[in-house]
Write a protein that holds these residues in place. Structure first.
Motif, PDB file in Angstrom:
ATOM      1  N   PRO A   1     -53.995 -48.540  21.843  1.00  0.00           N
ATOM      2  CA  PRO A   1     -55.426 -48.284  21.978  1.00  0.00           C
ATOM      3  C   PRO A   1     -56.067 -49.346  22.873  1.00  0.00           C
ATOM      4  O   PRO A   1     -55.620 -50.491  22.894  1.00  0.00           O
ATOM      5  CB  PRO A   1     -55.946 -48.400  20.540  1.00  0.00           C
TER       6      PRO A   1
ATOM      7  N   SER B   1     -60.867 -49.450  20.495  1.00  0.00           N
ATOM      8  CA  SER B   1     -61.164 -48.023  20.490  1.00  0.00           C
ATOM      9  C   SER B   1     -60.197 -47.186  19.656  1.00  0.00           C
ATOM     10  O   SER B   1     -59.022 -47.492  19.546  1.00  0.00           O
ATOM     11  CB  SER B   1     -61.141 -47.505  21.929  1.00  0.00           C
ATOM     12  N   THR B   2     -60.709 -46.135  19.069  1.00  0.00           N
ATOM     13  CA  THR B   2     -59.832 -45.232  18.328  1.00  0.00           C
ATOM     14  C   THR B   2     -59.541 -43.997  19.174  1.00  0.00           C
ATOM     15  O   THR B   2     -58.687 -43.202  18.851  1.00  0.00           O
ATOM     16  CB  THR B   2     -60.508 -44.757  17.023  1.00  0.00           C
ATOM     17  N   THR B   3     -60.265 -43.838  20.277  1.00  0.00           N
ATOM     18  CA  THR B   3     -60.084 -42.628  21.073  1.00  0.00           C
ATOM     19  C   THR B   3     -59.530 -42.900  22.463  1.00  0.00           C
ATOM     20  O   THR B   3     -59.022 -42.005  23.111  1.00  0.00           O
ATOM     21  CB  THR B   3     -61.427 -41.903  21.261  1.00  0.00           C
ATOM     22  N   ARG B   4     -59.611 -44.138  22.924  1.00  0.00           N
ATOM     23  CA  ARG B   4     -59.134 -44.442  24.277  1.00  0.00           C
ATOM     24  C   ARG B   4     -57.822 -45.196  24.211  1.00  0.00           C
ATOM     25  O   ARG B   4     -57.684 -46.180  23.500  1.00  0.00           O
ATOM     26  CB  ARG B   4     -60.176 -45.271  25.039  1.00  0.00           C
ATOM     27  N   LEU B   5     -56.863 -44.716  24.993  1.00  0.00           N
ATOM     28  CA  LEU B   5     -55.545 -45.352  25.023  1.00  0.00           C
ATOM     29  C   LEU B   5     -55.264 -45.839  26.435  1.00  0.00           C
ATOM     30  O   LEU B   5     -55.839 -45.337  27.405  1.00  0.00           O
ATOM     31  CB  LEU B   5     -54.463 -44.340  24.618  1.00  0.00           C
TER      32      LEU B   5
ATOM     33  N   SER C   1     -56.367 -48.384  31.704  1.00  0.00           N
ATOM     34  CA  SER C   1     -56.259 -46.954  31.991  1.00  0.00           C
ATOM     35  C   SER C   1     -57.027 -46.683  33.281  1.00  0.00           C
ATOM     36  O   SER C   1     -58.219 -46.942  33.315  1.00  0.00           O
ATOM     37  CB  SER C   1     -56.862 -46.115  30.856  1.00  0.00           C
TER      38      SER C   1
ATOM     39  N   LEU D   1     -48.583 -47.288  19.603  1.00  0.00           N
ATOM     40  CA  LEU D   1     -49.473 -46.229  19.115  1.00  0.00           C
ATOM     41  C   LEU D   1     -49.084 -45.927  17.677  1.00  0.00           C
ATOM     42  O   LEU D   1     -48.020 -46.333  17.209  1.00  0.00           O
ATOM     43  CB  LEU D   1     -49.306 -44.950  19.947  1.00  0.00           C
TER      44      LEU D   1
ATOM     45  N   GLN E   1     -52.728 -37.445  24.347  1.00  0.00           N
ATOM     46  CA  GLN E   1     -52.455 -38.789  24.863  1.00  0.00           C
ATOM     47  C   GLN E   1     -52.900 -38.968  26.309  1.00  0.00           C
ATOM     48  O   GLN E   1     -53.442 -40.007  26.674  1.00  0.00           O
ATOM     49  CB  GLN E   1     -50.961 -39.120  24.697  1.00  0.00           C
TER      50      GLN E   1
ATOM     51  N   ALA F   1     -56.589 -39.164  26.454  1.00  0.00           N
ATOM     52  CA  ALA F   1     -57.112 -40.426  25.934  1.00  0.00           C
ATOM     53  C   ALA F   1     -56.919 -41.582  26.917  1.00  0.00           C
ATOM     54  O   ALA F   1     -57.438 -42.673  26.700  1.00  0.00           O
ATOM     55  CB  ALA F   1     -56.449 -40.747  24.607  1.00  0.00           C
TER      56      ALA F   1
END
Ligand code: C2O
Ligand code: CU
Length: 449
Positions: free
Chosen positions: A57, A61-65, A71, A92, A148, A151
């Motif tokens: 992550p 963040s819980t939504t962006r990887l 990224s 992850l 994935q 994200a």
């Protein structure tokens, strides 16, 4: 390792930023916008590149990887002939893989989630191959891919050919804004048009929204473009588009165009002869059923520094490709159906993984006909093997190239020539990731005859 990686960031930023004293046109940007960071090469040997990518992550963040904190992830760069090792460190909470999209490599190294098991949380795996073809490739997960990739898990992989003309380089990875993406799984059945209209407004370039790129006037820039979005097609345009390469490296003959179509998974290399005038890279309105009306959206502003004139074009170009007889018999046919509202996504009426593999004896060239019997576009991608598109609805294509991803337009047919060079159960699928997840995938089974 941390230190080397930080150095990579600085080098990349300086190389792309032109002059640090010149502010970007939009003063919103506080750090100079440029290519993604370079992955540090942890192997001191000249012909070896070893990088480590930590999937985790981003921030809290819980939504962006991202990979190694970024990224797009760090760009992996190697040269033709190098032994390349990419170590995935899975931090992850779910299994993942790294698929080296477009690269010719041993099947167990393909990261398709079948040739080798997915990498469990907390585990590592090293993908190893010898770089054979120069080109602009990319990497992304191949399990849980819809979520994935959306994200933020994707990055560029560049294989350089030291014989190419020298030029400044910029890597531009286009993706959708995470969190604004459309909800996947059982849903490739959503209205394609509305989805794409909305997405057209939500592009990121190297993770930034409408950034400004500062480039020195008087330079020739080789821009490497990647559409890393899960399922949004892209039509890029700017004044004087010159395409010098596609998926599998430089074209034998660069060409001028009005736009660069990039379906998800596709890449292009273009030449920018930077003079003193700024220009914008825009996205023309596009959708999974084809180009649509609407306004162009500016994705990137290029702001030259200095007053030098645009230099001459470089002598790009790969050796000419041998002609392929249009009448060459077809060895296998893959028929694509579905993708519209409420329809099933299939190849030859089958839904992955319940598919009949297409046999391809090792070393024997084969022609595959790709027939799209649906009203939706499908970006076709074959793992491990580049292919020549030699016929588009019975006519030669507009230009000659080796590809690994090609757009199948609604109700159209393409024939491709494949040279099965490596044994394996190679995946072939639509690169709209919702379509692939919905079963629009099959297998090219390459075996010793
Ligand atoms: Cu880029 Cu099978 O994927
Ligand atoms: Cu599709």
């Amino acid at each position: 390792m941390r230190r080397a990686w930080a150095l990579g960031v600085v080098v990349a930023a300086v190389a792309c930023a032109g002059g640090e004293l010149d502010r970007p046109r939009d003063a919103v940007v506080t750090t100079p916008f440029g290519s993604p960071p370079l992955a540090a090469d942890l192997d001191p040997r000249a012909d070896h590149v070893a990088v480590s990518l930590r999937a985790a992550p981003l921030g809290g963040s819980t939504t962006r990887l991202g990979y190694s904190g970024a990224s797009p992830g760090p760009t992996v760069r190697a040269r033709v002939g190098d032994t390349v090792e990419v170590t995935l460190d899975n931090q992850l909470a779910e299994p993942t893989t790294i698929h080296l999209h477009g690269v010719h490599l041993p099947y167990e190294m393909d990261g398709d989630g079948h040739g080798a098991p997915p990498v469990a949380p907390g585990e590592r795996f090293t993908y190893r191959f010898v770089a054979e073809r120069a080109g602009t490739f990319w990497y992304h997960p191949h399990v849980g891919a819809v979520t994935q990739v959306r994200a933020g898990l994707y990055g560029a992989l560049i294989i350089e050919d030291p014989r190419d003309p020298a030029a400044e380089e910029v890597v531009l990875v286009f993706s959708e804004v995470p969190g604004e993406a459309f909800d996947p799984p059982s849903h490739a059945h959503a209205t394609p048009l509305s989805v794409d209209y909305r997405r057209g407004q939500s592009w990121l370039v190297n993770g930034a929204r409408s950034p400004s790129l500062s480039l020195a006037s008087g330079t020739v820039v080789r821009a490497r473009l990647v559409n890393a979005s899960a399922d949004a097609p892209l039509r890029l345009s700017w004044p004087g588009v010159r395409v010098i390469g596609t998926d599998q490296g430089l074209l034998p003959a660069p060409h001028d165009a009005d736009e660069v179509p990039l379906m998800p998974g596709d890449r292009a290399e273009v030449e920018w002869r930077v003079g003193a005038s700024p220009f914008d890279v825009v996205a023309l309105p596009d959708s999974v059923v084809g180009p649509v009306g609407g306004d162009a959206v500016t994705l990137l502003s290029v702001a030259p520094t200095g007053e030098l004139d645009a230099p001459a074009s470089r002598a790009w170009g790969a050796p000419a490709l041998p002609a392929v007889d249009l009448a060459r018999p077809v060895d296998a046919t893959w028929v694509f159906t579905g993708g519209g509202e409420g329809s099933d996504l299939r190849i030859n009426g089958e839904r992955f993984p319940d598919v009949t593999p297409t046999p391809a004896p090792l070393g024997q060239e084969l022609v595959i006909e790709l027939r799209n019997l649906s009203s939706t576009r499908h970006p076709f991608h074959l793992h491990g093997h580049p292919f020549r598109v030699f016929s588009v609805d019975g006519a030669p294509p507009g230009f000659e190239s080796w590809e690994d991803t090609t757009a199948l337009e609604p109700f159209s047919t393409r024939r491709v020539l494949v040279r099965p060079a490596l044994p394996g159960e190679w995946m072939a699928h639509c690169h709209l990731l919702t379509h692939a997840a919905g079963g629009m995938a099959t297998i090219l089974s390459v075996r010793q005859p």
